[in-house]
Design a protein around this motif. Structure first.
Motif, PDB file in Angstrom:
ATOM      1  N   TYR A 152       0.848  -1.187   0.000  1.00 32.81           N
ATOM      2  CA  TYR A 152       0.000   0.000   0.000  1.00 32.81           C
ATOM      3  C   TYR A 152       0.882   1.234   0.000  1.00 32.81           C
ATOM      4  O   TYR A 152       1.903   1.267   0.691  1.00 32.81           O
ATOM      5  N   PHE A 153       0.468   2.262  -0.759  1.00 31.82           N
ATOM      6  CA  PHE A 153       1.000   3.611  -0.538  1.00 31.82           C
ATOM      7  C   PHE A 153      -0.155   4.387   0.069  1.00 31.82           C
ATOM      8  O   PHE A 153      -1.110   4.719  -0.637  1.00 31.82           O
ATOM      9  N   GLY A 154      -0.114   4.629   1.361  1.00 31.42           N
ATOM     10  CA  GLY A 154      -1.271   5.209   2.031  1.00 31.42           C
ATOM     11  C   GLY A 154      -2.435   4.237   1.898  1.00 31.42           C
ATOM     12  O   GLY A 154      -2.317   3.075   2.299  1.00 31.42           O
ATOM     13  N   SER A 206       1.702   0.614 -17.797  1.00 37.60           N
ATOM     14  CA  SER A 206       2.236   1.606 -16.878  1.00 37.60           C
ATOM     15  C   SER A 206       1.298   1.729 -15.685  1.00 37.60           C
ATOM     16  O   SER A 206       0.082   1.782 -15.850  1.00 37.60           O
ATOM     17  N   GLY A 207       1.871   1.700 -14.484  1.00 36.67           N
ATOM     18  CA  GLY A 207       1.056   1.830 -13.272  1.00 36.67           C
ATOM     19  C   GLY A 207       0.541   0.510 -12.728  1.00 36.67           C
ATOM     20  O   GLY A 207      -0.121   0.480 -11.690  1.00 36.67           O
ATOM     21  N   SER A 208       0.877  -0.610 -13.393  1.00 41.25           N
ATOM     22  CA  SER A 208       0.362  -1.905 -12.908  1.00 41.25           C
ATOM     23  C   SER A 208       1.118  -2.406 -11.668  1.00 41.25           C
ATOM     24  O   SER A 208       0.643  -3.334 -11.011  1.00 41.25           O
ATOM     25  N   GLY A 209       2.277  -1.806 -11.368  1.00 44.56           N
ATOM     26  CA  GLY A 209       3.004  -2.173 -10.152  1.00 44.56           C
ATOM     27  C   GLY A 209       4.318  -2.898 -10.383  1.00 44.56           C
ATOM     28  O   GLY A 209       4.928  -3.405  -9.439  1.00 44.56           O
ATOM     29  N   LYS A 210       4.810  -2.888 -11.615  1.00 43.67           N
ATOM     30  CA  LYS A 210       6.036  -3.624 -11.943  1.00 43.67           C
ATOM     31  C   LYS A 210       7.231  -3.106 -11.139  1.00 43.67           C
ATOM     32  O   LYS A 210       7.969  -3.879 -10.523  1.00 43.67           O
ATOM     33  N   SER A 211       7.431  -1.790 -11.176  1.00 41.93           N
ATOM     34  CA  SER A 211       8.583  -1.227 -10.457  1.00 41.93           C
ATOM     35  C   SER A 211       8.439  -1.416  -8.953  1.00 41.93           C
ATOM     36  O   SER A 211       9.415  -1.759  -8.269  1.00 41.93           O
TER      37      SER A 211
HETATM   38  P1  ADP Z   1       4.810   0.416 -13.189  1.00 39.51           P
HETATM   39  O1  ADP Z   1       6.268   0.267 -12.896  1.00 39.51           O
HETATM   40  O2  ADP Z   1       4.144  -0.859 -13.584  1.00 39.51           O
HETATM   41  O3  ADP Z   1       4.540   1.511 -14.171  1.00 39.51           O
HETATM   42  P2  ADP Z   1       4.690   1.417 -10.480  1.00 39.51           P
HETATM   43  O4  ADP Z   1       5.081   0.292  -9.618  1.00 39.51           O
HETATM   44  O5  ADP Z   1       5.684   2.482 -10.740  1.00 39.51           O
HETATM   45  O6  ADP Z   1       4.069   0.854 -11.841  1.00 39.51           O
HETATM   46  O7  ADP Z   1       3.420   2.131  -9.840  1.00 39.51           O
HETATM   47  C1  ADP Z   1       2.251   1.420  -9.460  1.00 39.51           C
HETATM   48  C2  ADP Z   1       1.310   2.374  -8.754  1.00 39.51           C
HETATM   49  O8  ADP Z   1       1.895   2.765  -7.510  1.00 39.51           O
HETATM   50  C3  ADP Z   1       1.032   3.652  -9.515  1.00 39.51           C
HETATM   51  O9  ADP Z   1      -0.309   4.011  -9.326  1.00 39.51           O
HETATM   52  C4  ADP Z   1       1.948   4.659  -8.859  1.00 39.51           C
HETATM   53  O10 ADP Z   1       1.415   5.954  -8.948  1.00 39.51           O
HETATM   54  C5  ADP Z   1       1.980   4.168  -7.420  1.00 39.51           C
HETATM   55  N1  ADP Z   1       3.242   4.509  -6.746  1.00 39.51           N
HETATM   56  C6  ADP Z   1       4.475   4.060  -7.076  1.00 39.51           C
HETATM   57  N2  ADP Z   1       5.411   4.539  -6.247  1.00 39.51           N
HETATM   58  C7  ADP Z   1       4.748   5.317  -5.346  1.00 39.51           C
HETATM   59  C8  ADP Z   1       5.161   6.085  -4.210  1.00 39.51           C
HETATM   60  N3  ADP Z   1       6.436   6.125  -3.822  1.00 39.51           N
HETATM   61  N4  ADP Z   1       4.208   6.749  -3.526  1.00 39.51           N
HETATM   62  C9  ADP Z   1       2.909   6.686  -3.908  1.00 39.51           C
HETATM   63  N5  ADP Z   1       2.456   5.969  -4.946  1.00 39.51           N
HETATM   64  C10 ADP Z   1       3.356   5.296  -5.667  1.00 39.51           C
END
Ligand code: ADP
Ligand code: MG
Length: 258
Positions: free
Chosen positions: A15-17, A41-46
């Motif tokens: 969770y972020f918040g 993009s935004g699926s949570g890979k990173s």
């Molecule tokens: P991907 O790499 O697949 O594009 P991310 O893992 O970067 O996706 O992000 C997944 C979700 O988590 C997105 O909605 C992003 O905005 C959110 N997110 C990523 N890092 C943070 C952070 N440090 N604080 C708040 N939200 C985050």
């Protein structure tokens, strides 16, 4: 490739918040396996990769590296961090899981060789001679030894990224994570970096590669995962996932590349 799981992830949550980004990731990675992770993009890979080496703290779940549990759930999954771990385990995990990013982040005031030696001398406390030996081996692996005495600013983006890979490899990790390492490169430089990663795969390195290079995933991955909204929606051989995807989300994602 053997069947020994070197890395096991069970029900990983982040969770972020109140934003629930990873919604129960399960993954077992065999020693020597190359996994390609795809997703919009935004699926949570990173976030997933960052949780694996604790650059982000998972909210809940279990991560096991080489049979040692390094984090486990405790208490509620309500957004508060309920992940418990021992600090010394995290330090060990961070050093055993290498990561390379889209941005290469080489030290600009150091030569290629010094960049690769830095962690060996400062973190691993090796002598300069030992460090240079290891650095040389890893620069040769990515075909960059001939540039050992250049500064990063003199190199192309592809060359800098190969040095960043060598720097991470020099720490002798058990698992390598690659997060869209060719995304910021000019198209003509992508191939040389992918070839370095491919040769690493052939050498038996265990790797999780986040990439939008579908050709690479098709030819190099042992297994392809499709991540959707923080969960692995589909996985299988490259043939299964890339050529005959079952899920409509995967089909839509792949159609976007044509
Ligand atoms: P991907 O790499 O697949 O594009 P991310 O893992 O970067 O996706 O992000 C997944 C979700 O988590 C997105 O909605 C992003 O905005 C959110 N997110 C990523 N890092 C943070 C952070 N440090 N604080 C708040 N939200 C985050
Ligand atoms: Mg990302």
């Amino acid at each position: 490739m053997t069947n020994t799981p070197i890395l096991e992830v069970k029900d990983l949550q982040k969770y972020f918040g109140t934003h629930h980004v990873l919604r129960g990731m399960d993954l077992s990675v065999s020693a020597g396996e190359t996994i390609c992770l795809l997703g919009s993009s935004g699926s949570g890979k990173s976030t997933f990769l960052r949780c694996l080496n604790f650059m982000e703290m998972p909210s809940a779940g279990t991560i096991t590296l080489d049979g040692n549990v390094v984090g486990m759930p405790s208490g509620q999954r309500d957004g508060s961090s309920t992940f418990t771990y021992r600090e010394r385990d995290l330090i060990k995990v961070r050093s055993r899981i290498g990561m390379v990013f889209q941005q290469f982040n080489l030290f600009p005031h150091m030569t290629v060789l010094e960049n690769v030696m830095e962690g060996l001398v400062i973190v691993r406390k090796l002598s300069r001679a030992e460090a240079e030996n290891i650095a040389r081996r890893n620069l040769e692996q990515v075909d960059m030894w001939d540039k050992a005495h250049q500064y990063p600013s003199r190199l192309s983006g592809g060359q800098q990224q190969r040095v960043a890979i060598a720097r991470s490899l020099a720490m002798e990790p058990d698992v390598m994570l690659f997060d869209e390492v060719t995304s910021s490169l000019d198209p003509e430089l992508v191939g040389e970096v992918l070839r370095s990663i491919q040769s690493l795969a052939k050498s038996g390195m265990t790797m999780i590669v986040v990439t939008h290079e579908l050709g690479f995933a098709y030819h190099v991955a042992d297994r392809v995962l499709f991540l959707h909204q923080g969960k692995i929606l589909e996985q299988g051989t490259p043939q299964e996932v890339l050529k005959t995807p079952k899920e409509s989300r995967t089909q839509e994602f792949l159609a976007g590349f044509n």
